[in-house]
Design a protein around this motif. Structure first.
Motif, mmCIF file in Angstrom:
data_model
loop_
_atom_site.group_PDB
_atom_site.id
_atom_site.type_symbol
_atom_site.label_atom_id
_atom_site.label_comp_id
_atom_site.label_asym_id
_atom_site.label_seq_id
_atom_site.Cartn_x
_atom_site.Cartn_y
_atom_site.Cartn_z
ATOM 1 N N ASP A 209 1.070 -1.483 -0.146
ATOM 2 C CA ASP A 209 -0.169 -0.298 -0.454
ATOM 3 C C ASP A 209 0.616 1.509 -0.418
ATOM 4 O OD1 ASP A 209 -1.853 -1.384 -0.096
ATOM 5 O OD2 ASP A 209 -2.847 -1.333 2.620
ATOM 6 N N ARG A 210 2.046 1.234 1.061
ATOM 7 C CA ARG A 210 2.935 2.419 0.809
ATOM 8 C C ARG A 210 3.110 2.247 -0.366
ATOM 9 N NH1 ARG A 210 3.962 0.707 6.211
ATOM 10 N NH2 ARG A 210 5.646 -0.188 5.098
ATOM 11 N N GLU A 213 1.366 3.527 -3.043
ATOM 12 C CA GLU A 213 0.570 5.319 -2.585
ATOM 13 C C GLU A 213 1.993 6.477 -2.980
ATOM 14 O OE1 GLU A 213 -0.392 5.082 0.876
ATOM 15 O OE2 GLU A 213 -2.076 4.173 1.320
ATOM 16 N N ALA A 259 -6.477 0.573 -5.784
ATOM 17 C CA ALA A 259 -6.304 1.618 -6.111
ATOM 18 C C ALA A 259 -6.090 2.407 -6.880
ATOM 19 C CB ALA A 259 -4.468 1.587 -4.853
#
Length: 300
Positions: A209-210, A213, A259
């Motif tokens: 996720d990081r 992002e 995402a």
């Protein structure tokens, strides 16, 4: 010619939900006998650099009915040495032959000059994420894009070593390259997972996720999916593309799609090759995941 001028040529664009597979020699006959129900096929560029021959003829025949993506393994875009002129000439000739929907390679080190002679490392060797490495990568990507007159995409790689010095994390490093060259990104999910596992990351989902992002979503031109042969807890996991995509891989893929939205997706399988039918089955799973994201987006 500036970076933006070099990438201005609009090559054929895939729909965001496109799904393809890597075409290897064991499956040539399957593709020749029946046009596959796929949006594109990927081949390794260097396998088709010859002046003529059966492989060259086959690729031109296949490209007449199915879009082709050219994925290189030898440009060495992160090398201190410039991409060799001879390599560029062969790649340009291949691009002109098949008019691919994408040209890509890995952000890695392959070329080095030893004793005045140029050598190829024979592998996708990781580079340190430093200002110096950034300069060399940008120069190499600029050069290849200007030579081809089109945008290329760069792929994140597996790194089985860690460098002592880093000025960036990997995602920020990729972002700087995109900003300076206007190149595209191939997000290889299995490479992320292998690096996380070998780096003893405790929470894979948070790690991914990081990482995602931090990327420029608009630059992600393609996602790669693959599987690795399981190893013991104390052993190094290798990105061998020898198994189906793992259940964890499909779950991470779904998170990434949620995402960034649907993206053209490639199934990579290079060793212990399955039947053509099984490979197409993996592609169908990716297509199903894409549709789930589309349905969710439409319901919002």
């Amino acid at each position: 010619m500036s970076n933006r001028q070099a990438t201005a040529h609009s090559n054929p664009e895939l729909k965001k939900t496109a799904v393809g597979v890597g075409l290897r020699s064991e499956h040539y006959q399957n593709v020749l006998e029946q046009t596959p129900a796929l949006d594109f096929l990927e081949v390794h560029s260097e396998n088709f650099f010859a002046d003529a021959g059966i492989a060259v003829d086959l690729l031109q025949e296949v490209s007449a009915s199915t879009p082709i993506s050219l994925h290189g393994t030898s440009a060495g875009l992160g090398s201190v040495e410039a991409v060799p002129d001879d390599y560029l000439k062969k790649l340009k000739r291949l691009v002109d032959r098949v008019d691919p929907i994408l040209v890509s390679d890995h952000l890695c080190f392959t070329w080095a000059r030893i004793g005045g002679r140029l050598f190829h490392g024979g592998d996708l060797l990781p580079i340190p994420f430093t200002e110096d490495s950034l300069r060399h990568a940008v120069n190499n990507i600029d050069r290849i894009q200007q030579y081809l007159g089109r945008q290329i995409a760069i792929e994140n790689v597996c790194a089985y070593i860690e460098y002592d010095q880093s000025d960036f994390d990997e995602a920020s490093f990729l972002g700087e390259i995109v900003a300076r060259t206007q190149c595209g990104l191939i997000l290889d999910i299995n490479n992320l997972m292998v690096n996380a596992r070998n780096g003893q990351v405790s929470n894979l989902e948070n790690f991914v996720d990081r990482y995602v992002e931090s990327l420029d979503y608009s630059a992600i031109t393609e996602i790669h999916l693959a599987g690795s042969t399981p190893v013991g807890d104390e052993e190094l996991l290798i990105d061998d593309h020898a198994r189906p995509v793992s259940e964890a891989g499909w779950q991470i893929y779904q998170r990434v799609l949620n995402a960034v939205g649907p993206r053209p997706t490639l199934i990579e399988w290079d060793n212990n090759l399955p039947s053509w039918r099984e490979l197409l089955g993996e592609a169908s799973k990716a297509r199903k995941a894409q549709r789930q994201v589309l349905r969710r987006e439409r319901s919002l």
